[in-house]
Motif scaffolding. Structure first.
Motif, mmCIF file in Angstrom:
data_model
loop_
_atom_site.group_PDB
_atom_site.id
_atom_site.type_symbol
_atom_site.label_atom_id
_atom_site.label_comp_id
_atom_site.label_asym_id
_atom_site.label_seq_id
_atom_site.Cartn_x
_atom_site.Cartn_y
_atom_site.Cartn_z
ATOM 1 N N GLY A 157 0.782 -1.227 0.000
ATOM 2 C CA GLY A 157 0.000 0.000 0.000
ATOM 3 C C GLY A 157 0.813 1.275 0.000
ATOM 4 N N ARG A 158 2.143 1.163 0.092
ATOM 5 C CA ARG A 158 2.980 2.365 0.078
ATOM 6 C C ARG A 158 3.193 2.808 -1.360
ATOM 7 N NH1 ARG A 158 5.516 3.768 4.749
ATOM 8 N NH2 ARG A 158 6.968 5.000 3.537
ATOM 9 N N PRO A 159 3.254 4.094 -1.589
ATOM 10 C CA PRO A 159 3.479 4.582 -2.954
ATOM 11 C C PRO A 159 4.943 4.404 -3.361
ATOM 12 C CG PRO A 159 3.431 6.407 -1.422
ATOM 13 C CD PRO A 159 3.077 5.165 -0.624
ATOM 14 N N ALA A 160 5.178 4.472 -4.641
ATOM 15 C CA ALA A 160 6.544 4.427 -5.152
ATOM 16 C C ALA A 160 7.304 5.652 -4.656
ATOM 17 C CB ALA A 160 6.535 4.405 -6.676
ATOM 18 N N LYS A 161 8.597 5.516 -4.543
ATOM 19 C CA LYS A 161 9.426 6.599 -4.037
ATOM 20 C C LYS A 161 9.402 7.821 -4.952
ATOM 21 C CE LYS A 161 14.082 7.393 -2.379
ATOM 22 N NZ LYS A 161 15.349 6.746 -2.085
ATOM 23 N N ARG A 162 9.554 7.616 -6.238
ATOM 24 C CA ARG A 162 9.481 8.672 -7.256
ATOM 25 C C ARG A 162 8.606 8.138 -8.375
ATOM 26 N NH1 ARG A 162 13.524 12.883 -7.892
ATOM 27 N NH2 ARG A 162 13.141 12.682 -10.105
ATOM 28 N N PRO A 163 7.289 8.293 -8.304
ATOM 29 C CA PRO A 163 6.389 7.641 -9.244
ATOM 30 C C PRO A 163 6.370 8.234 -10.649
ATOM 31 C CG PRO A 163 5.153 8.987 -7.731
ATOM 32 C CD PRO A 163 6.582 9.012 -7.258
ATOM 33 N N GLU A 164 6.987 9.361 -10.857
ATOM 34 C CA GLU A 164 6.960 9.986 -12.176
ATOM 35 C C GLU A 164 8.380 10.205 -12.670
ATOM 36 O OE1 GLU A 164 4.420 13.386 -12.431
ATOM 37 O OE2 GLU A 164 3.119 12.590 -10.860
ATOM 38 N N LEU A 165 8.535 10.166 -13.985
ATOM 39 C CA LEU A 165 9.821 10.402 -14.615
ATOM 40 C C LEU A 165 10.000 11.910 -14.755
ATOM 41 C CD1 LEU A 165 12.216 8.869 -15.782
ATOM 42 C CD2 LEU A 165 11.048 8.848 -17.964
ATOM 43 N N LEU A 166 10.616 12.522 -13.737
ATOM 44 C CA LEU A 166 10.743 13.967 -13.644
ATOM 45 C C LEU A 166 12.211 14.371 -13.719
ATOM 46 C CD1 LEU A 166 8.272 14.533 -10.679
ATOM 47 C CD2 LEU A 166 7.856 14.969 -13.104
ATOM 48 N N PRO A 167 12.471 15.645 -13.988
ATOM 49 C CA PRO A 167 13.865 16.089 -13.984
ATOM 50 C C PRO A 167 14.539 15.801 -12.644
ATOM 51 C CG PRO A 167 12.456 17.771 -14.934
ATOM 52 C CD PRO A 167 11.556 16.700 -14.363
ATOM 53 N N TYR A 168 15.777 15.369 -12.728
ATOM 54 C CA TYR A 168 16.550 15.070 -11.509
ATOM 55 C C TYR A 168 17.183 16.360 -11.023
ATOM 56 C CZ TYR A 168 19.872 13.172 -8.282
ATOM 57 O OH TYR A 168 20.579 12.897 -7.147
ATOM 58 N N GLU A 169 17.049 16.611 -9.736
ATOM 59 C CA GLU A 169 17.660 17.779 -9.113
ATOM 60 C C GLU A 169 18.489 17.323 -7.933
ATOM 61 O OE1 GLU A 169 14.552 20.501 -8.161
ATOM 62 O OE2 GLU A 169 13.813 20.576 -10.209
ATOM 63 N N ASP A 170 19.719 17.798 -7.857
ATOM 64 C CA ASP A 170 20.605 17.433 -6.737
ATOM 65 C C ASP A 170 20.059 17.901 -5.417
ATOM 66 O OD1 ASP A 170 22.476 16.148 -8.316
ATOM 67 O OD2 ASP A 170 23.439 18.044 -8.815
#
Length: 170
Positions: A157-170
């Motif tokens: 039931g936990r969501p994915a850590k980063r569910p979308e393919l988004l720009p990576y930011e440090d």
């Protein structure tokens, strides 16, 4: 490490190891090997002097703690394929082998299928979605409820850590 390939996107699928469990940051969030790899890939994707600007590195981590290899394949492969990333990784199976009646050969066979390209995601019709809802209830919701009531799993039931393919930011 010298790297000749330049990736513009990366999707990680898996279980708690890929989610980054036990690698806690001071703010309580988790940082795992995919986050570290994404940072390296993002740095490598940045244009060097004289090159035109790249569109930016994108990263998604679909991993969820407690997932079995079959669940990883069933629940994370379709979304990973739909994202069309340059690089997709899978690390999972430990939750399977920790169970008393595990067939290790079956777990290994499931992971060997990752040599094949991911299938394209095709949206199902209304009837197929209703059948999937019923199947989900029978195969996941009811067992999940039982696990929750008995305290056997903290990850379902936990969501994915980063569910979308988004720009990576440090």
């Amino acid at each position: 490490m010298e790297m000749n390939a330049r990736y513009t996107s990366f999707v990680a699928v898996g279980d708690s190891f890929t989610e980054g469990m036990s690698d806690a940051l001071p703010d309580g969030s988790y940082r795992g090997w995919p986050d570290l790899l994404a940072a390296r890939l993002a740095a490598a994707a940045r244009p060097s002097s004289g090159e035109s600007a790249a569109p930016g590195f994108r990263y998604a981590n679909l991993a969820v703690r407690g997932k079995l290899i079959g669940q990883i394949a069933d629940e994370q492969c379709g979304p990973a394929a739909a994202m069309g990333a340059d690089l997709v990784t899978l690390v999972g199976g430990l939750n399977d082998v920790l169970r008393p009646k595990c067939e290790v050969d079956q777990v290994c066979a499931a992971e060997s299928d990752w040599d094949a390209p991911l299938p394209a995601a095709v949206p199902p019709g209304w009837g197929a979605r209703r059948a999937a809802d019923l199947r989900f209830t029978r195969e996941h919701l009811v067992p999940w409820t039982v696990r929750r009531l008995t305290g056997r799993s903290s990850g379902d039931g936990r969501p994915a850590k980063r569910p979308e393919l988004l720009p990576y930011e440090d």
